[in-house]
Design a protein around this motif. Structure first.
Motif, PDB file in Angstrom:
ATOM      1  N   ALA A 179       0.857  -1.196   0.000  1.00 56.15           N
ATOM      2  CA  ALA A 179       0.000   0.000   0.000  1.00 56.15           C
ATOM      3  C   ALA A 179       0.895   1.249   0.000  1.00 56.15           C
ATOM      4  CB  ALA A 179      -0.922  -0.010   1.215  1.00 56.15           C
TER       5      ALA A 179
ATOM      6  N   ILE B 117      -9.029  -4.263  -1.872  1.00 55.74           N
ATOM      7  CA  ILE B 117      -8.611  -5.470  -1.173  1.00 55.74           C
ATOM      8  C   ILE B 117      -8.974  -5.306   0.295  1.00 55.74           C
ATOM      9  CG2 ILE B 117      -6.743  -6.006  -2.782  1.00 55.74           C
ATOM     10  CD1 ILE B 117      -4.973  -5.042  -0.257  1.00 55.74           C
TER      11      ILE B 117
ATOM     12  N   PHE C  62      -7.934  -1.062   1.559  1.00 59.64           N
ATOM     13  CA  PHE C  62      -7.089  -0.533   0.483  1.00 59.64           C
ATOM     14  C   PHE C  62      -7.927  -0.514  -0.788  1.00 59.64           C
ATOM     15  CE2 PHE C  62      -4.459  -1.024  -3.245  1.00 59.64           C
ATOM     16  CZ  PHE C  62      -3.350  -0.220  -3.017  1.00 59.64           C
TER      17      PHE C  62
ATOM     18  N   VAL D 108      -3.653  -2.399 -12.521  1.00 58.27           N
ATOM     19  CA  VAL D 108      -3.747  -2.990 -11.186  1.00 58.27           C
ATOM     20  C   VAL D 108      -4.121  -4.447 -11.362  1.00 58.27           C
ATOM     21  CG1 VAL D 108      -4.803  -2.837  -8.912  1.00 58.27           C
ATOM     22  CG2 VAL D 108      -4.564  -0.777 -10.307  1.00 58.27           C
ATOM     23  N   HIS D 109      -3.348  -5.307 -10.750  1.00 61.08           N
ATOM     24  CA  HIS D 109      -3.645  -6.729 -10.849  1.00 61.08           C
ATOM     25  C   HIS D 109      -4.936  -7.001 -10.093  1.00 61.08           C
ATOM     26  CE1 HIS D 109      -2.830 -10.792 -11.713  1.00 61.08           C
ATOM     27  NE2 HIS D 109      -2.763 -11.160 -10.448  1.00 61.08           N
TER      28      HIS D 109
ATOM     29  N   SER E  30      -6.343  -8.846  -8.089  1.00 57.34           N
ATOM     30  CA  SER E  30      -5.882  -9.938  -7.240  1.00 57.34           C
ATOM     31  C   SER E  30      -6.994 -10.861  -6.793  1.00 57.34           C
ATOM     32  CB  SER E  30      -5.239  -9.368  -5.983  1.00 57.34           C
ATOM     33  OG  SER E  30      -4.224  -8.475  -6.304  1.00 57.34           O
TER      34      SER E  30
ATOM     35  N   GLY F 173       0.174  -6.423  -6.705  1.00 60.73           N
ATOM     36  CA  GLY F 173      -0.429  -7.028  -5.511  1.00 60.73           C
ATOM     37  C   GLY F 173       0.492  -8.095  -4.960  1.00 60.73           C
TER      38      GLY F 173
ATOM     39  N   ASP G  59       4.995 -10.128   1.664  1.00 60.47           N
ATOM     40  CA  ASP G  59       4.499 -11.211   2.524  1.00 60.47           C
ATOM     41  C   ASP G  59       3.273 -11.916   1.989  1.00 60.47           C
ATOM     42  OD1 ASP G  59       2.847  -9.030   2.897  1.00 60.47           O
ATOM     43  OD2 ASP G  59       2.751  -9.214   5.076  1.00 60.47           O
TER      44      ASP G  59
ATOM     45  N   ALA H 221       6.435  -6.193   3.484  1.00 62.89           N
ATOM     46  CA  ALA H 221       7.233  -5.172   2.814  1.00 62.89           C
ATOM     47  C   ALA H 221       6.532  -4.796   1.520  1.00 62.89           C
ATOM     48  CB  ALA H 221       8.638  -5.703   2.504  1.00 62.89           C
TER      49      ALA H 221
HETATM   50  C1  LIG Z   1      -2.493  -6.816  -1.399  1.00 61.53           C
HETATM   51  C2  LIG Z   1      -2.538  -5.760  -2.417  1.00 61.53           C
HETATM   52  C3  LIG Z   1      -2.116  -4.461  -2.100  1.00 61.53           C
HETATM   53  C4  LIG Z   1      -1.659  -4.063  -0.721  1.00 61.53           C
HETATM   54  O1  LIG Z   1      -0.515  -4.739  -0.332  1.00 61.53           O
HETATM   55  P1  LIG Z   1      -0.062  -4.722   1.213  1.00 61.53           P
HETATM   56  O2  LIG Z   1       1.287  -5.359   1.173  1.00 61.53           O
HETATM   57  O3  LIG Z   1      -1.088  -5.508   1.951  1.00 61.53           O
HETATM   58  O4  LIG Z   1      -0.021  -3.315   1.656  1.00 61.53           O
HETATM   59  C5  LIG Z   1      -2.172  -3.516  -3.089  1.00 61.53           C
HETATM   60  N1  LIG Z   1      -2.618  -3.818  -4.320  1.00 61.53           N
HETATM   61  C6  LIG Z   1      -3.043  -5.054  -4.653  1.00 61.53           C
HETATM   62  C7  LIG Z   1      -3.532  -5.305  -6.043  1.00 61.53           C
HETATM   63  C8  LIG Z   1      -3.014  -6.069  -3.718  1.00 61.53           C
HETATM   64  O5  LIG Z   1      -3.441  -7.297  -4.027  1.00 61.53           O
END
Ligand SMILES: *Cc1c(COP(=O)(O)O)cnc(C)c1O
Length: 473
Positions: free
Chosen positions: A153, A179, A183, A224-225, A227, A259, A293, A301
């Motif tokens: 993020a 997500i 976020f 943006v993936h 996710s 992501g 992670d 991170a």
């Molecule tokens: C998980 C995710 C984030 C945020 O990542 P964090 O490491 O949890 O802050 C941002 N963008 C996408 C597309 C994600 O899947």
């Protein structure tokens, strides 16, 4: 009644008693005293209300186990380990990824000793915090430069703030992701000061949509993936090579928020398609951000890789200082990335990868061993069966993908025990055991349970199935 009060132990006697309990001896003395006082207050209230009527109910054999249970609950650390029997490998609520032993070791050393965190040992002068991982990240991803921050993020926020503050970033409507943990792309974009320019429709976006939106205010194109969801049916997404071409024509950077980034090609391993970071870099993304992670299996991170000239600007952004990664994380991240330098080793040693890639027959064997253990330690309390089931990768990766597994399904035999009361009792256990209820049975997925946890799992199950009488009063 006043005689009953006199039967209660003194505060000091109760503290002495608790100090003999192994788990409590290390509790801070003032907290121990508070817990004892609270417990004695509860006893006095129970006496006053007639709930503790006879001297027998204040006998030490009755009172002391209750004091132990009460103090144990009140004084244990709030942050505790749990047994994850959900089968969700990257479980955000349960701490996402577990570190490889080498990474945990590196974090420990970083926390117990001084280090060259920001000190260049060759020159004997101030160095860069990022130097420890930049070369490794470039080697693994093929990027020219790299930077790490607190989480993904932060990586997205910092990238947008640096490259697009006060200007427009073009994103497809199909990729305005939310997500967990609040976020959302439009909101992070707003916080960065960049202006979101949505194009296309939810299900279909074309190159001409992006091209038509480009103007003097445009600062970047962003992908943006998606996710944690998939858009299926009548769909069209602009590919990264198409987008990179468009970006180059207009001299605009292409930012990709991946992501859950990964270095391992899961397609080749039969898991379905997720782009790897190195692929996204090769296909022309100028800046790529991803989490440390999630599927990567490292510490929390946010990793940013990409073109040197853009990364230089991101590194110099004062906001970077507020989002910076700490030394323990950095040490664990370097150790994790070093493991990735040998992909075979990564699949064995990185717990997240090993759990995702566990073979069905290995999981069946694990389920059998866990079931045998439960039968041995808690056989009277449950009907124990094995049944086929599905695990999840979690962390927003492979959202529509079931990983085949074998579940240990437990049906409580006790008259007053239901799967729901069992679930609640297991949350209060030590360590808490977290599973899921499926078809009226409490199910454990061996994918995310370690063999070293089997005995403990069986033990807490045995206790949870025979509700104890340790309620305070
Ligand atoms: C998980 C995710 C984030 C945020 O990542 P964090 O490491 O949890 O802050 C941002 N963008 C996408 C597309 C994600 O899947």
């Amino acid at each position: 009644m006043s005689q009953l009060y006199r039967l209660l132990p003194s505060v000091d006697a109760a503290i002495k008693e608790l100090e003999t309990v192994p788990g409590l001896a290390a509790a801070p003395r003032p907290m121990l005293r508070d817990a004892v006082n609270e417990f004695l207050d509860l006893c006095r209230a129970a006496i006053a209300e007639g709930r503790l009527a006879g001297a027998a109910s204040l006998a030490s054999e009755i009172l002391m186990p209750r004091l132990h249970a009460y103090a144990g609950q009140r004084l244990r650390p709030h942050f505790r380990r749990v047994i994850n029997a959900t089968g969700v490998v990257v479980h955000t609520n349960l701490g996402r990824s577990l570190l490889a032993p080498a990474a945990a070791e590196a974090a420990l050393v970083a926390s117990l000793h001084y280090s060259n965190l920001e000190f260049d040992l060759d020159k004997g002068e101030r160095g860069s915090r990022y130097s420890h991982v930049e070369e490794l990240l470039c080697r693994l991803t093929g990027a020219e430069a790299a930077l790490v921050v607190n989480n993904n993020a932060a990586a997205v926020l910092l990238t947008l703030e640096t490259l697009a503050k006060g200007r427009e970033v073009i994103v497809s409507r199909g990729q305005l992701v939310e997500i967990g943990g609040s976020f959302r792309i439009p909101e992070v974009m707003a916080k960065s000061g960049a202006i979101l320019r949505e194009v296309g429709a939810t299900n279909r976006t074309h190159v001409r949509d992006y091209a038509g939106a480009i103007g003097p205010e445009t600062a970047a194109l962003m992908r943006v993936h998606t996710s944690n969801y998939r858009i299926i049916g009548f769909t069209k997404e602009v590919t990264l090579p198409e987008m990179a071409l468009l970006g180059r024509e207009h001299e605009l950077p292409v930012i990709e928020d991946l992501g859950s980034g990964n270095f391992v090609d899961f397609t080749a391993l039969g898991l379905g398609y997720e782009p790897t970071v190195q692929q996204v870099v090769a296909e022309g993304a100028d800046v790529v951000t991803f989490s440390g992670d999630k599927v990567l299996g490292g510490p929390q991170a946010g990793i940013i890789v990409g073109r040197k000239e853009l990364l230089e600007r991101i590194k110099k952004n004062p906001l970077n200082r507020a989002l910076r990664i700490d030394k323990m994380t950095l040490a664990a991240l370097e150790a994790t990335l070093r493991i990735y330098a040998d992909p075979e080793r990564a699949r064995r040693e990185i717990p997240t990868l090993a759990m995702i890639l566990a073979e069905p027959k290995e999981l069946t064997a694990k389920a059998r061993r866990l079931a045998a253990r439960i039968r041995k330690q808690a056989g009277d309390a449950f009907t124990v069966r094995l049944k086929p089931g599905a695990s999840r990768v979690g962390g927003g990766a492979f959202p529509e993908r079931d990983l085949p597994t074998t579940l240990v399904a437990l049906t409580p035999t006790g008259r007053d025990v239901t799967p729901e009361t069992l679930r609640a009792a297991l949350l209060a256990a030590d360590p808490p055991l977290i599973g899921r209820i499926e078809d009226g049975a409490f199910c454990l997925d061996p994918r995310t349970v370690f063999p070293g946890e089997f005995a403990q799992a069986a033990e807490v199950l045995a206790q949870a199935a025979t509700p104890a009488t340790t309620e305070t009063f």
